[in-house]
Write a protein that holds these residues in place. Structure first.
Motif, PDB file in Angstrom:
ATOM      1  N   TRP A 128      42.395  39.981  37.120  1.00 41.50           N
ATOM      2  CA  TRP A 128      42.133  38.541  37.748  1.00 41.50           C
ATOM      3  C   TRP A 128      40.142  38.500  37.323  1.00 41.50           C
ATOM      4  O   TRP A 128      39.691  38.942  36.998  1.00 41.50           O
ATOM      5  CB  TRP A 128      42.186  38.699  39.155  1.00 41.50           C
ATOM      6  CG  TRP A 128      43.347  38.267  39.495  1.00 41.50           C
ATOM      7  CD1 TRP A 128      44.859  38.540  39.330  1.00 41.50           C
ATOM      8  CD2 TRP A 128      43.240  37.737  40.936  1.00 41.50           C
ATOM      9  NE1 TRP A 128      45.776  38.207  40.137  1.00 41.50           N
ATOM     10  CE2 TRP A 128      45.195  37.622  41.517  1.00 41.50           C
ATOM     11  CE3 TRP A 128      42.799  37.764  42.080  1.00 41.50           C
ATOM     12  CZ2 TRP A 128      45.816  37.062  42.080  1.00 41.50           C
ATOM     13  CZ3 TRP A 128      43.407  37.037  43.238  1.00 41.50           C
ATOM     14  CH2 TRP A 128      44.204  36.709  43.602  1.00 41.50           C
ATOM     15  N   ALA A 129      39.995  37.705  37.067  1.00 40.14           N
ATOM     16  CA  ALA A 129      38.353  37.594  36.284  1.00 40.14           C
ATOM     17  C   ALA A 129      38.187  35.809  37.591  1.00 40.14           C
ATOM     18  O   ALA A 129      38.602  34.503  38.132  1.00 40.14           O
ATOM     19  CB  ALA A 129      38.570  36.543  35.463  1.00 40.14           C
ATOM     20  N   VAL A 130      37.124  36.357  38.317  1.00 42.35           N
ATOM     21  CA  VAL A 130      36.436  35.257  39.462  1.00 42.35           C
ATOM     22  C   VAL A 130      34.845  34.619  38.940  1.00 42.35           C
ATOM     23  O   VAL A 130      34.364  34.848  38.365  1.00 42.35           O
ATOM     24  CB  VAL A 130      35.994  35.731  40.589  1.00 42.35           C
ATOM     25  CG1 VAL A 130      35.176  34.809  41.177  1.00 42.35           C
ATOM     26  CG2 VAL A 130      37.027  36.919  41.704  1.00 42.35           C
ATOM     27  N   GLY A 131      35.559  32.881  38.630  1.00 41.39           N
ATOM     28  CA  GLY A 131      34.515  32.574  37.344  1.00 41.39           C
ATOM     29  C   GLY A 131      34.774  32.704  35.885  1.00 41.39           C
ATOM     30  O   GLY A 131      35.466  33.630  35.550  1.00 41.39           O
ATOM     31  N   GLU A 132      34.278  31.527  35.639  1.00 37.41           N
ATOM     32  CA  GLU A 132      34.617  31.537  34.379  1.00 37.41           C
ATOM     33  C   GLU A 132      34.095  32.544  33.012  1.00 37.41           C
ATOM     34  O   GLU A 132      34.357  33.186  31.725  1.00 37.41           O
ATOM     35  CB  GLU A 132      34.236  30.226  33.276  1.00 37.41           C
ATOM     36  CG  GLU A 132      35.449  29.629  32.898  1.00 37.41           C
ATOM     37  CD  GLU A 132      36.577  29.986  32.392  1.00 37.41           C
ATOM     38  OE1 GLU A 132      36.536  30.320  31.097  1.00 37.41           O
ATOM     39  OE2 GLU A 132      37.222  29.847  33.076  1.00 37.41           O
TER      40      GLU A 132
END
Ligand SMILES: Cc1cc2nc3c(=O)[nH]c(=O)nc-3n(C[C@H](O)[C@H](O)[C@H](O)COP(=O)(O)OP(=O)(O)OC[C@H]3O[C@@H](n4cnc5c(N)ncnc54)[C@H](O)[C@@H]3O)c2cc1C
Length: 458
Positions: A246-250
């Motif tokens: 998961w990545a939070v934000g681009e």
């Protein structure tokens, strides 16, 4: 108002951010307790604080030794619950660990609101109740403080000197029998992050060609006319892919994309919401951008998920299972390789924060030549940035700081003037196209990280 200030002793001295938090507390309340976790030897540095009329408690027990930020926040939480305070103040970060995670994690553990990045707290009498209204001036604007609350404080205050008539009191010693922590959540056993090794940082080294000052401006003109593909290829990730990331934000997603078989990108939502979703999906890893928002919210999610979080990673690696995270360590020339033994493995990662083509960056060596620095920048069309040296001296705004605890940059041309080249600085410029350093000390470390060097006073 019962106020607790969390204070860390770093290398025998009070962490300067915590000194600022303590002074802030003294301006607000007459009932202040200093709470510090550390070895018995920390008492020596803490004792002089008793002259300020505050109660000082040292939490020390062999089961606390080796605690990372998650375990530390748990131990402090136990002590603060016993003290039953309305207001908790922490320095934004410690100058050794420098993760800025304990404050946000502690606020989550205590279930109280977090006000981060506070520069000053103003008080005002409300009309009828005669209660004082507190307004925090933060890096993101003004915020009203409703207690109970935890406030993290920048270096905006200078700790007062004690009165010459004051006497030194005793530091109270508490061990685990006073706060009843679960031993499995303390010390090394309770710490999900592990430092695997530390090593001399070779990354980002370049071969420096020394030139004279006369060649400087023609070189800039030549570099400006070259195509834009000089910037280094960003190698923030290496190894096998993780199954579910998961990545939070681009911005964090850009770094996560090549390391993930399956990537989920979430918006920068409330960290409690992100933690709840992650609890269900249980990804292998979650990456957060290491900006102001990420540094304050990732620790909250980590505290909920009871997982390890490595702050400000400059590169990452995986073997398909484990996320290995690299970040500069305390001496400045050393990099630490860290892993997390719980899931999801979490890191805040450095991402670039400027699109400038040319940056002129000043260091402590040009603290009395700031105007000249701006003139040079004007002349060649550059943005002005700086090392932490100048920011600490109050000569540049924090927003201009380049480095581990500032911005990551990758301009076409980076000109370092009066900067010695600590790894905390060079780790954030290594993707730049051409690096030019100006420094009278021919042995300055910055020259090992530059393409061109000028050995001269600016
Ligand atoms: C956890 C942690 C995080 C940190 N984060 C950052 C960060 O984000 N960014 C950062 O920059 N630092 C950071 N630091 C601090 C870093 O370790 C260095 O202390 C800092 O970068 C030094 O700043 P400086 O190079 O400006 O000053 P100094 O190290 O004092 O160097 C000044 C240089 O100026 C040269 N000089 C003197 N006179 C002149 C002149 N007339 N013309 C040209 N040169 C001259 C000197 O030879 C010297 O090399 C961090 C430190 C820690 C512990």
């Amino acid at each position: 108002m019962k106020t607790v200030v969390c204070v860390k002793v770093c290398g025998g001295e009070i962490n300067p951010f915590d000194e600022s938090a303590l002074e802030c507390a003294l301006t607000l309340s007459s009932d202040v307790t200093v709470l510090s976790m550390g070895p018995e030897s920390a008492a020596e540095a803490l004792k002089p604080l008793t002259r300020l009329g505050v109660r000082v408690i040292l939490l020390s027990d062999k089961i606390f030794a080796g605690s990372d930020t998650l375990a530390t926040a748990y131990i402090l939480e136990r002590a603060i619950k016993k003290l039953d305070a309305d207001m908790i103040l922490c320095g934004r970060q410690s100058v050794d660990g420098d993760t800025a995670q304990v404050g946000p994690m502690l606020s989550q553990n205590l279930g109280i609101s977090l006000i981060a990045g506070t520069i000053k707290i103003k008080t005002d009498k409300t009309d009828k109740t005669n209660e004082r209204k507190m307004i925090a001036e933060t890096r993101m604007g003004e915020v009203r403080i409703d207690t109970p609350a935890l406030v993290t404080v920048e270096r905006g205050y200078f700790l007062r000197f004690p009165s010459i008539f004051s006497r030194e009191g005793e530091v109270e010693h508490w061990d685990n029998s006073d706060i009843n922590c679960d031993p499995n959540r303390c010390g090394l056993d309770g710490s999900p992050t592990r430092v695997l090794k530390t090593f001399e940082n070779e990354r980002g080294r370049r071969s420096c060609k020394f030139i004279s000052f006369d060649e400087f401006l023609p070189l800039i003109e030549d570099l400006k006319s070259r195509r834009d593909d000089d910037r280094r290829e960003k190698q923030r990730y290496s190894g096998e892919r993780l199954k579910n990331v998961w990545a939070v934000g681009e911005k964090a997603a850009e770094i996560a994309r090549p390391m993930a078989e399956k990537l989920t990108v979430t918006d920068e939502l409330d960290p409690r919401e992100i933690a709840a979703m992650a609890e269900k999906d249980m990804p292998d890893a979650i990456l957060w951008n290491s900006d102001f928002w990420g540094r304050n919210n990732a620790p909250i999610a980590a505290a909920i998920l009871k997982t390890g979080l490595c702050a400000d990673c400059t590169s990452i690696e995986t073997d398909g299972e484990i996320l290995y995270m690299y970040r500069p360590a305390r001496s400045g020339n050393i990099t630490a390789k860290i892993k997390c033994v719980t899931k999801p493995q979490m890191a805040t990662v450095r991402t670039e924060s400027t699109s400038a083509d040319i940056i002129v960056s000043g260091g402590r060596g040009v603290s009395d030549k700031i105007d000249k620095l701006y003139s040079l920048a004007d002349k060649i069309g550059a943005e002005v940035c700086s090392s932490r040296g100048l920011v600490d001296m109050g000569k540049m705004q924090y927003e201009r700081q380049v480095g581990l605890t500032g911005r990551q940059v990758a301009p076409k041309i980076y000109i370092a003037v009066g900067i010695s080249g600590a790894v905390h600085h060079t780790c954030a410029i290594e993707d730049s196209g051409t690096i030019i350093a100006i420094n009278p000390d021919k042995d300055a470390r910055i020259f090992d990280y530059a393409d061109y060097g000028i050995v001269a006073e600016f």
